[in-house]
Design an enzyme around this catalytic site. Structure first.
Site, PDB file in Angstrom:
ATOM      1  N   SER A 150       0.868  -1.178   0.000  1.00 36.00           N
ATOM      2  CA  SER A 150       0.000   0.000   0.000  1.00 36.00           C
ATOM      3  C   SER A 150       0.906   1.230   0.000  1.00 36.00           C
ATOM      4  CB  SER A 150      -0.933  -0.015   1.215  1.00 36.00           C
ATOM      5  OG  SER A 150      -0.216   0.067   2.415  1.00 36.00           O
ATOM      6  N   HIS A 207      -3.601  -5.947   2.670  1.00 39.48           N
ATOM      7  CA  HIS A 207      -2.680  -6.967   3.194  1.00 39.48           C
ATOM      8  C   HIS A 207      -3.353  -8.309   3.447  1.00 39.48           C
ATOM      9  CE1 HIS A 207       0.428  -3.819   4.825  1.00 39.48           C
ATOM     10  NE2 HIS A 207       0.325  -3.826   3.522  1.00 39.48           N
ATOM     11  N   GLU A 247      -4.532  -2.391   9.288  1.00 37.78           N
ATOM     12  CA  GLU A 247      -3.794  -2.893  10.457  1.00 37.78           C
ATOM     13  C   GLU A 247      -4.465  -2.549  11.774  1.00 37.78           C
ATOM     14  OE1 GLU A 247       0.271  -1.464  10.116  1.00 37.78           O
ATOM     15  OE2 GLU A 247       0.191  -1.756   7.944  1.00 37.78           O
ATOM     16  N   GLU A 292       1.603  -9.334   7.086  1.00 33.34           N
ATOM     17  CA  GLU A 292       2.453  -8.937   8.211  1.00 33.34           C
ATOM     18  C   GLU A 292       2.267  -9.870   9.401  1.00 33.34           C
ATOM     19  OE1 GLU A 292       1.882  -4.723   8.817  1.00 33.34           O
ATOM     20  OE2 GLU A 292       2.904  -4.256   6.944  1.00 33.34           O
ATOM     21  N   ASP A 352      -3.938   1.391  11.726  1.00 36.10           N
ATOM     22  CA  ASP A 352      -3.503   1.952  10.448  1.00 36.10           C
ATOM     23  C   ASP A 352      -4.498   1.523   9.384  1.00 36.10           C
ATOM     24  OD1 ASP A 352      -2.407   2.864   8.138  1.00 36.10           O
ATOM     25  OD2 ASP A 352      -0.608   1.593   8.189  1.00 36.10           O
ATOM     26  N   GLU A 379      -3.034   5.941  12.334  1.00 38.81           N
ATOM     27  CA  GLU A 379      -2.165   6.252  11.190  1.00 38.81           C
ATOM     28  C   GLU A 379      -2.977   6.192   9.901  1.00 38.81           C
ATOM     29  OE1 GLU A 379       1.053   3.433  10.947  1.00 38.81           O
ATOM     30  OE2 GLU A 379       1.172   3.603   8.777  1.00 38.81           O
ATOM     31  N   ASP A 409       1.574   8.517   7.138  1.00 39.50           N
ATOM     32  CA  ASP A 409       2.479   7.587   6.451  1.00 39.50           C
ATOM     33  C   ASP A 409       2.538   7.964   4.962  1.00 39.50           C
ATOM     34  OD1 ASP A 409       3.694   5.416   5.217  1.00 39.50           O
ATOM     35  OD2 ASP A 409       2.218   3.924   5.838  1.00 39.50           O
ATOM     36  N   LYS A 431       9.851   5.125   7.022  1.00 37.51           N
ATOM     37  CA  LYS A 431      10.246   3.918   6.285  1.00 37.51           C
ATOM     38  C   LYS A 431      11.452   4.265   5.428  1.00 37.51           C
ATOM     39  CE  LYS A 431       5.534   2.069   5.709  1.00 37.51           C
ATOM     40  NZ  LYS A 431       4.289   2.291   4.932  1.00 37.51           N
ATOM     41  N   HIS A 461       8.634  -1.347   9.293  1.00 36.78           N
ATOM     42  CA  HIS A 461       8.932  -2.340   8.253  1.00 36.78           C
ATOM     43  C   HIS A 461       8.066  -2.056   7.035  1.00 36.78           C
ATOM     44  CE1 HIS A 461       5.285  -5.015   9.562  1.00 36.78           C
ATOM     45  NE2 HIS A 461       5.003  -3.740   9.570  1.00 36.78           N
ATOM     46  N   LYS A 486       6.850  -0.374  14.215  1.00 41.47           N
ATOM     47  CA  LYS A 486       5.916  -1.312  13.611  1.00 41.47           C
ATOM     48  C   LYS A 486       6.719  -2.383  12.907  1.00 41.47           C
ATOM     49  CE  LYS A 486       2.984   0.334  10.709  1.00 41.47           C
ATOM     50  NZ  LYS A 486       1.788   0.783   9.973  1.00 41.47           N
TER      51      LYS A 486
HETATM   52  P1  PGA Z   1       3.072  -1.294   3.044  1.00 43.74           P
HETATM   53  O1  PGA Z   1       2.127  -1.058   4.305  1.00 43.74           O
HETATM   54  O2  PGA Z   1       4.400  -1.727   3.494  1.00 43.74           O
HETATM   55  O3  PGA Z   1       2.310  -2.353   2.253  1.00 43.74           O
HETATM   56  O4  PGA Z   1       3.108   0.013   2.298  1.00 43.74           O
HETATM   57  C1  PGA Z   1       2.598  -0.624   5.543  1.00 43.74           C
HETATM   58  C2  PGA Z   1       1.881   0.599   6.045  1.00 43.74           C
HETATM   59  O5  PGA Z   1       0.944   1.108   5.386  1.00 43.74           O
HETATM   60  O6  PGA Z   1       2.230   1.101   7.108  1.00 43.74           O
HETATM   61 ZN    ZN Z   2       0.724   2.818   6.956  1.00 44.40          ZN
END
Ligand code: PGA
Ligand code: ZN
Length: 422
Positions: free
Chosen positions: A40, A153, A162, A203, A240, A284, A311, A336, A364, A387
């Protein structure tokens, strides 16, 4: 001095190709690092270079990025001192020349950046967290453990990506991990008893076909209690939704659960009602990446009560974070490494958060490798929050196990606590 840089096409936790880089120094030291990959993804993330050759891995091969490391970038870095991380990162940014690392690939550049840091740490005789963070790097991060997956996911009926637990009452990182793992196991048996599936998403969180998004919070609270913990005191909830993934034509479509279409303000009302009902501490990407005005409104309404994390909207990029600070878009940033593409720029993003008094959450990607780089990185950056998924897939557990090791190594000087207070 760097004497060789070699990249290899390896597989991530979804079975898709990604980049591993091996940096060798003249003293024989080797630094290896692997690059993760998101699903995503934010539209302004640094570019993950893929071959697009349908005959290999459905177009997802990374041989171009590999050859950019081996043939294009490496010759420029040979002979350089690996301790000069920011200079090396700047050189790669200039060599690429594009605003989003589209030419050489952020996967190529980040692989080198991380492997250089590793080699420098080993060469200095320091663990990575002390090399990057200095002697003050003694704080372990607060986990946000994703135990229930939906959205992009998981193939289930849950819109929000999430549902995480935060062991805010735990005295140490090791205890924090135990609180979460026990809750995870309790959740499995509760879902089983209710007749839901207990297979897991990308995840490692469960991905049941629940009747509503709310039910995810309900079963998690049940799990906390079944595991012997007090919701809100020992363990809190973090969300999230990754709302960019269900935003279309100006509206939010809760179509996986069949809960209809909502405006930005209606989404914030929904979250507000959840915050009143459930012990939620952090939200988030409750709204989509281009909904800056919605984020501002959401932060004005909920920002005093909970952490609002951006994010996809910030993509670990100081330009977007600056704008966010100016416009009070949130009060925390998801970090990230591969959204921006170098270790140096990632550290700059965190420094900016600190300066603004904002929180930061190191993360991650949904496609990961066994490389625990972010575990050391989180401690180096002063802990914050982390995370890194649930406790049933080894690419996630590698990070937790590395943190257990770091906490043990720090011994009495290790610090752990709830950065959100309360
Ligand atoms: P992604 O999702 O690694 O698939 O982008 C993680 C997140 O949205 O925090
Ligand atoms: Zn996110």
């Amino acid at each position: 001095k760097i004497v060789s840089i070699r990249a290899l096409e390896i597989l991530d936790s979804r079975g898709n190709p990604t980049v591993r880089v091996r940096v060798t120094l003249d003293n024989g030291v080797v630094g290896v690092a692997s690059v993760p990959s998101g699903a995503s993804t934010g539209e302004n993330e640094a570019v993950e270079l893929r071959d697009g050759d349908r005959k290999r891995y459905g177009g997802k091969g990374v041989l171009k990025a590999i050859s950019n490391v081996n043939e294009v970038i490496a010759p420029h870095l040979l002979g350089m001192d690996p301790l000069r991380q920011s200079e090396i990162d700047r050189m790669m940014i200039e060599l690429d020349g594009s605003p989003n690392k589209a030419k050489l690939g952020a996967n190529a550049i980040l692989g080198i950046s991380m492997a250089v840091a590793r080699a420098a740490a080993v060469s200095s005789g320091l663990p990575l967290y002390l090399y990057l963070g200095g002697p003050g790097a003694i704080r372990l991060p607060m986990p946000m453990m994703n135990i229930l997956n939906g959205g992009k996911h998981a193939d289930n009926s849950v819109d929000f990506q999430e549902f995480m637990v935060m062991p805010v009452g735990a005295p140490t990182f090791a205890e924090a991990l135990r609180y979460c793992a026990e809750t995870f196991h309790a959740l499995k048996s509760i879902l089983g008893k209710k007749g839901y599936g207990t297979s897991v998403g990308d995840e490692g969180g469960f991905a049941p076909n629940l009747k509503s998004n709310e039910e995810a919070c309900e079963v998690i609270l049940e799990a906390m209690e079944a595991a012997g913990y007090l919701p809100g005191k020992d363990l809190a909830i973090a969300l999230d939704p990754a709302a960019s993934s269900f935003f279309e034509d100006g509206n939010y479509h809760l179509s996986k659960s069949g809960q209809g279409r909502k405006t930005s303000s209606q989404m914030t009302e929904l979250y507000q009602s959840w915050v009143d009902k459930y012990p939620i501490l952090s939200l988030e990407d409750g709204l989509a990446e281009n909904d800056w005005e919605g984020f501002r409104e959401q932060t004005a309404i909920l920002g005093d009560k909970i952490q609002i994390v951006g994010d996809d909207i910030f993509v670990t990029n100081t330009q977007f974070i600056q704008r966010g600070i100016r416009e009070k878009t949130s009060n925390a940033v998801l970090i990230k490494l591969n959204q921006i593409g170098t270790v140096t720029e990632t550290i700059e993003a965190i420094q900016l958060c600190r300066k603004a008094g904002w929180g930061f959450v190191i993360s991650h990607r949904s496609g990961e490798t066994e490389d625990p780089f972010i575990a050391d990185f989180a401690v180096a950056m002063g802990g914050g929050q982390l995370k890194t998924g649930s406790v049933c897939r080894s690419e996630r557990i590698a990070k937790y196990n590395r943190l257990l090791e770091i906490e043990d190594e720090l011994g009495k000087s290790a610090v752990f606590g709830n950065p959100l207070g309360g």
